[in-house]
Design a protein around this motif. Structure first.
Motif, short mmCIF file in Angstrom:
data_model
loop_
_atom_site.label_atom_id
_atom_site.label_comp_id
_atom_site.label_asym_id
_atom_site.label_seq_id
_atom_site.Cartn_x
_atom_site.Cartn_y
_atom_site.Cartn_z
N PRO A 11 0.83 -1.20 0.00
CA PRO A 11 0.00 0.00 0.00
C PRO A 11 0.87 1.26 0.00
O PRO A 11 1.98 1.27 0.56
CB PRO A 11 -0.79 -0.10 1.30
N ASP A 12 0.37 2.33 -0.63
CA ASP A 12 1.14 3.58 -0.72
C ASP A 12 1.59 4.08 0.64
O ASP A 12 2.71 4.55 0.79
CB ASP A 12 0.30 4.67 -1.42
N LYS A 13 0.73 3.97 1.63
CA LYS A 13 1.07 4.45 2.97
C LYS A 13 2.30 3.71 3.53
O LYS A 13 3.19 4.32 4.11
CB LYS A 13 -0.14 4.26 3.90
N LEU A 14 2.33 2.41 3.31
CA LEU A 14 3.46 1.63 3.79
C LEU A 14 4.74 1.96 3.01
O LEU A 14 5.83 2.06 3.59
CB LEU A 14 3.17 0.13 3.69
N VAL A 15 4.62 2.18 1.70
CA VAL A 15 5.79 2.56 0.89
C VAL A 15 6.36 3.87 1.39
O VAL A 15 7.57 4.02 1.56
CB VAL A 15 5.42 2.64 -0.62
N ARG A 16 5.49 4.85 1.65
CA ARG A 16 5.96 6.16 2.16
C ARG A 16 6.64 6.00 3.52
O ARG A 16 7.65 6.63 3.79
CB ARG A 16 4.79 7.15 2.25
N GLU A 17 6.10 5.13 4.36
CA GLU A 17 6.71 4.87 5.67
C GLU A 17 8.10 4.27 5.50
O GLU A 17 9.06 4.67 6.15
CB GLU A 17 5.80 3.94 6.49
#
Length: 87
Positions: A11-17
């Protein structure tokens, strides 16, 4: 081992993290212990070596010399001995 682009599976949120810790580098994520495979299981090479070693033992017990087997299988005499004498 095959590398996968994180953007295609996470998920994008996890990639950003993750990008807060590492960017543009490779990260190894180990398998859970209960999902780990022994060396060569996934590729089938472990079974291939087992079959080769069995053929070597059969040929030896049918009269082939260790020298001949070493030449035939492109292995050292030491490797042939280990294969023959392992139980």
């Amino acid at each position: 081992m095959k590398y996968v682009n994180a953007k295609t599976i996470l998920p994008d949120k996890l990639v950003r993290e993750l990008q807060q810790y590492i960017q543009g580098e490779y990260v190894y994520i180990p398998a859970l212990n209960e999902q780990r495979k022994q060396w060569g299981e996934k590729s089938g090479y472990r079974e291939e070596l087992k079959q080769r070693n069995n053929r070597i033992r059969v040929q030896y017990y049918n009269g082939s010399s260790m020298d001949v087997l070493a030449d035939q299988y492109c292995l050292s005499l030491s490797a042939i001995r280990k294969i023959i004498y392992q139980s």
